[in-house]
Design a protein around this motif. Sequence first.
Motif, PDB file in Angstrom:
ATOM      1  N   VAL A  53       0.831  -1.202   0.000  1.00  0.00           N
ATOM      2  CA  VAL A  53       0.000   0.000   0.000  1.00  0.00           C
ATOM      3  C   VAL A  53       0.868   1.256   0.000  1.00  0.00           C
ATOM      4  CG1 VAL A  53      -1.824   1.246   1.230  1.00  0.00           C
ATOM      5  CG2 VAL A  53      -1.729  -1.257   1.348  1.00  0.00           C
ATOM      6  N   ALA A  54       0.576   2.168  -0.939  1.00  0.00           N
ATOM      7  CA  ALA A  54       1.189   3.498  -0.923  1.00  0.00           C
ATOM      8  C   ALA A  54       0.296   4.388  -0.068  1.00  0.00           C
ATOM      9  CB  ALA A  54       1.305   4.052  -2.335  1.00  0.00           C
ATOM     10  N   ASP A  55       0.774   4.733   1.112  1.00  0.00           N
ATOM     11  CA  ASP A  55      -0.010   5.516   2.067  1.00  0.00           C
ATOM     12  C   ASP A  55       0.722   6.828   2.357  1.00  0.00           C
ATOM     13  OD1 ASP A  55      -1.811   6.375   3.949  1.00  0.00           O
ATOM     14  OD2 ASP A  55      -1.265   4.913   5.480  1.00  0.00           O
ATOM     15  N   TYR A  56       0.462   7.828   1.524  1.00  0.00           N
ATOM     16  CA  TYR A  56       1.058   9.159   1.602  1.00  0.00           C
ATOM     17  C   TYR A  56       2.580   9.090   1.549  1.00  0.00           C
ATOM     18  CZ  TYR A  56       1.949  13.954   3.111  1.00  0.00           C
ATOM     19  OH  TYR A  56       2.397  15.247   3.202  1.00  0.00           O
ATOM     20  N   CYS A  57       3.287   9.100   2.673  1.00  0.00           N
ATOM     21  CA  CYS A  57       4.750   9.005   2.620  1.00  0.00           C
ATOM     22  C   CYS A  57       5.254   7.789   3.395  1.00  0.00           C
ATOM     23  CB  CYS A  57       5.430  10.289   3.074  1.00  0.00           C
ATOM     24  SG  CYS A  57       4.853  10.974   4.630  1.00  0.00           S
ATOM     25  N   THR A  58       4.489   6.699   3.325  1.00  0.00           N
ATOM     26  CA  THR A  58       4.944   5.406   3.832  1.00  0.00           C
ATOM     27  C   THR A  58       4.531   4.314   2.847  1.00  0.00           C
ATOM     28  OG1 THR A  58       2.902   5.029   5.086  1.00  0.00           O
ATOM     29  CG2 THR A  58       4.742   6.058   6.269  1.00  0.00           C
ATOM     30  N   PRO A  83       7.487  13.816   5.370  1.00  0.00           N
ATOM     31  CA  PRO A  83       7.812  13.792   3.947  1.00  0.00           C
ATOM     32  C   PRO A  83       9.240  14.255   3.704  1.00  0.00           C
ATOM     33  CG  PRO A  83       6.497  15.725   4.441  1.00  0.00           C
ATOM     34  CD  PRO A  83       6.577  14.923   5.713  1.00  0.00           C
ATOM     35  N   GLY A  84       9.828  13.749   2.644  1.00  0.00           N
ATOM     36  CA  GLY A  84      11.186  14.115   2.283  1.00  0.00           C
ATOM     37  C   GLY A  84      11.695  13.134   1.255  1.00  0.00           C
ATOM     38  N   HIS A  85      12.996  13.108   1.042  1.00  0.00           N
ATOM     39  CA  HIS A  85      13.555  12.166   0.072  1.00  0.00           C
ATOM     40  C   HIS A  85      14.865  11.620   0.621  1.00  0.00           C
ATOM     41  CE1 HIS A  85      15.312  10.489  -3.582  1.00  0.00           C
ATOM     42  NE2 HIS A  85      14.085  10.432  -4.041  1.00  0.00           N
TER      43      HIS A  85
END
Length: 205
Positions: A53-58, A83-85
């Motif tokens: 599952v792609a859940d926002y930033c997890t 959030p970040g990279h």
Amino acid sequence: NFIWVYDTTTGAMPTFFAGGLTKESRIVDGDAATARFFFVDDVVSDGKNTLYVADYCTLRKVDIDTGAVTTLAGQVYAPACIPGHMDGKGDAVQFEDLQHVAFDGKYVYATEYTTVRIATVDQNSPGFGTVRRLDPAPGQVDTVAGFLPSASANVGESDGPAMKAAMFRPVGVWVSGEAIYISTPSAIRKVVAVTMTTVAGKLLD
């Protein structure tokens, strides 16, 4: 945010599967009833007993047999995530705004791009994004294509070495053999080995 199951063979009404039937958006691991999702964008199956599952930033997984939810990668900071990279393993990883996910039998691939809000924090140009690859077992995440130009770079989209190729709003992702295909608003991009090319459409200047 929660996940429903729809039986396409019988046409039966969707049934609750995981996430908790509340309006509360949080990132909480647990069983089907106690787990919480923040903002689910996409789900892909491994063809066996796991959903990714792609859940926002997890990036998270759901055990199909039990409905149990586990976060595989991303920095959780209640009620959501940071959030970040940043590549790495497990909770050391940071994602931007995850979009779609694909599974090739071993790895999970996810597209992401920087939103205006995140760009303000990261000083990156909004809209540009990358493809990240997750090895589910150790939770290792690596960037395999794209980069995030600085807000002052004034760059357009480009092909070439995958890690230096610019993509604007990559959303769809599909894996076939050794090739990764990515959809952007104006083109279909392809990554093989370490090179990105445009299959169809036109890159944005």
